[in-house]
Write an enzyme that holds these catalytic residues in place. Structure first.
Site, mmCIF file in Angstrom:
data_model
loop_
_atom_site.group_PDB
_atom_site.id
_atom_site.type_symbol
_atom_site.label_atom_id
_atom_site.label_comp_id
_atom_site.label_asym_id
_atom_site.label_seq_id
_atom_site.Cartn_x
_atom_site.Cartn_y
_atom_site.Cartn_z
ATOM 1 N N ASP A 3 5.967 46.881 5.636
ATOM 2 C CA ASP A 3 6.381 47.241 7.306
ATOM 3 C C ASP A 3 6.989 46.118 7.654
ATOM 4 O OD1 ASP A 3 4.937 44.528 6.002
ATOM 5 O OD2 ASP A 3 3.660 43.685 8.012
ATOM 6 N N GLU A 22 3.192 42.437 5.360
ATOM 7 C CA GLU A 22 3.381 41.046 5.291
ATOM 8 C C GLU A 22 4.175 40.800 6.740
ATOM 9 O OE1 GLU A 22 6.773 38.229 5.000
ATOM 10 O OE2 GLU A 22 6.685 40.061 5.830
#
Length: 401
Positions: free
Chosen positions: A82, A147
Site C-alpha cells: 500500500d 502498513e
C-alpha cells in the site's frame, strides 16, 4: 545510461509496472498487486501463496525460496504493497504513471516508500539464482497490506497465524529510511505510538460571561502542559547533537472538535494528540503525568487511548545477534556508511519484534531528497539498480548465517 537503456532494462520495467498499480488509500483493491507478485514468482520459478489473516480484502502474499537446510530458522524479506494518498494537482507527473525523465528519475507514489524495496528483493534473488546460489536458510519474500494505516489487518494479524508460525522466522529485513546524504539509515527499534483522546466537559452558557471551569479553560491548561513537555523535547534535540528525532518524544495536537455556535460556551470539547514515545521514556510515569494534568485542569476530563502500543525491545546490534553480524559484514564489504537509529515513525517490524524475533529496517536509497509521503516522489533508475546489487550481498550473507 540513456533514457532508452533505462526504459529497456528488465528490472526497471518490472519496477515501473508495480508502481503503476494504484494501491493507494483509502479503499484499496489489492488484486492488481497480488496478480503482479504472482507473475514475478512464476518468472523466478518460485512458489507463491496468498493468505488472508484478517479479512478477504487484505491479502498477504508470500514467495518462498527453499533453503538447503529448511529446518533452520528462516529469513523474511518484507515490504508493504500500500501507498499513501496523493494530491495530483501538486505533482508535475501523474502519481501512478512511473514517468522516467531525461535524468533517469522515476516519478511515482511508492518509489521511495516502499514498492522499490519489494521489487529490489526480487531482482537480487534473480541475480543470486542466475549465479547458481541456493540459500542455506529458507527465504520468504512477504508483501503485506495496510502498513500505512497501522497494519492492524495486515502484519499485526499475520504474525498470529499458523502459517506464520510454520515459517519459523529467525530474522526479518524491512524498510529503512531514504537518506539525503551518503549515510544509510538503519532502524533497530521504533518509537511507541500512542493516540490520546481527551473529552473535556465543562460549564456551558452564554459567550458573554466569564464562567468558571469551562471546557475551553481546561483544554488550555492541559494543552499548555503538553506543549511545555513538547518544548523540552525540542530543546533536548537542539542541545544534544548525538541524538535524532527518533530518540525523543513527539506530541502534536492533530484534531480538535466541539461547539455549536460562536456565542455559546460548549459543554464538551474533544482533542486528539498524536504521540510517538521514546523507547527510554517511563511509560507509566508519563501516563500518570497526563492524568495529573487533567485533574489539575479541574477534572471532568475523560481520557481515552484509541491506540496505545506497548514497549517492544530493540533489536540488538552486537555479537549476540548473528544476523546483525552478517548484515554488518555485507555493509562493510560494500563500503557503505550506516547510522543505526530508532525509527521516527512506525513500520511492520514492530510486530515481528513483538514475537521476540530480531528485525532491522534498511534502505539502499541515499543521496536522494526525502520525499516519503510528499509530492513528486521519485527514485533514480541507477540508484534503484544499485540497490539490487546491495540487497544481493545482504541477502546472501543473511541466508548463510
Amino acid at each position: 545510461m540513456s533514457v532508452e537503456k533505462w526504459e529497456n532494462n528488465e528490472e526497471i520495467k518490472i519496477f515501473r509496472e508495480y508502481l503503476r498499480i494504484p494501491s493507494v488509500h483509502p479503499d484499496i483493491n489489492y488484486t492488481g498487486c497480488v496478480d503482479f507478485i504472482k507473475r514475478q514468482a512464476d518468472s523466478l520459478d518460485l512458489p507463491v501463496e496468498v493468505v488472508y489473516p484478517a479479512v478477504e480484502s487484505k491479502p498477504v502474499v508470500i514467495i518462498k525460496w527453499l533453503g538447503k537446510h529448511p529446518e533452520l530458522p528462516s529469513i523474511i524479506l518484507n515490504s508493504h504493497m500500500d501507498v499513501v494518498p496523493v494530491f495530483p494537482e501538486k505533482w508535475t507527473h501523474e502519481p501512478f504513471s512511473a514517468d522516467l525523465d531525461e535524468e533517469g528519475r522515476i516519478f511515482a507514489r511508492g518509489t521511495q516508500d516502499m514498492k522499490s524495496v519489494g521489487t529490489q528483493y526480487l531482482g537480487a534473488i534473480r541475480l543470486l539464482k542466475a549465479s547458481g546460489f541456493q540459500p542455506k536458510r529458507t527465504v520468504y519474500v512477504t508483501f503485506v497490506p495496510d502498513e500505512e494505516i497501522g497494519g492492524s489487518l495486515g502484519m499485526a494479524e499475520f504474525v498470529k497465524t499458523d502459517f506464520y508460525k510454520q515459517m519459523n522466522v529467525g530474522f526479518s529485513l524491512d524498510e529503512g529510511g531514504t537518506s539525503a546524504t551518503d549515510v544509510h539509515h538503519l532502524f533497530y527499534a521504533e518509537r511507541i505510538r500512542w493516540v490520546l483522546k481527551l473529552k473535556i466537559g465543562g460549564t456551558a452558557g452564554h459567550g458573554s460571561l466569564l464562567l468558571a471551569n469551562t471546557a475551553g479553560v481546561k483544554l488550555n491548561y492541559v494543552l499548555n502542559k503538553l506543549s511545555e513537555f513538547r518544548e523540552s523535547q525540542v530543546q533536548w534535540l537542539i542541545n544534544d547533537k548525538s541524538i535524532n528525532i527518533g530518540d525523543v518524544t513527539t506530541v502534536n495536537l492533530t484534531q480538535l472538535s466541539g461547539g455549536v455556535q460562536s456565542n455559546v460556551v460548549p459543554p464538551l470539547l474533544e482533542a486528539i494528540f498524536d504521540m510517538r514515545l521514546s523507547i527510554t521514556l517511563d511509560l507509566v510515569a508519563f501516563e500518570k503525568q497526563i492524568r495529573d494534568w487533567c485533574e489539575q485542569a479541574g477534572g471532568g476530563i475523560e481520557i481515552e487511548f484509541p491506540q496505545k502500543d506497548a514497549y517492544v525491545a530493540p533489536t540488538k546490534l552486537d555479537d549476540s545477534n548473528p544476523y546483525w553480524l552478517a548484515l554488518k559484514a555485507a555493509i562493510d564489504e560494500l563500503k557503505l556508511k550506516i547510522k543505526p537509529i530508532v525509527c521516527f515513525g512506525v513500520t511492520d517490524s514492530r510486530f515481528i519484534r513483538q514475537q521476540g524475533t530480531p528485525a532491522i529496517g534498511f534502505s539502499p536509497i541515499i543521496n536522494t531528497p526525502v520525499l516519503i509521503h510528499d509530492h513528486d516522489e521519485f527514485l533514480r533508475a541507477d540508484d534503484y539498480l544499485n540497490g539490487i546489487q546491495v540487497y544481493k550481498k545482504i541477502i546472501q550473507n543473511l541466508t548463510e548465517v
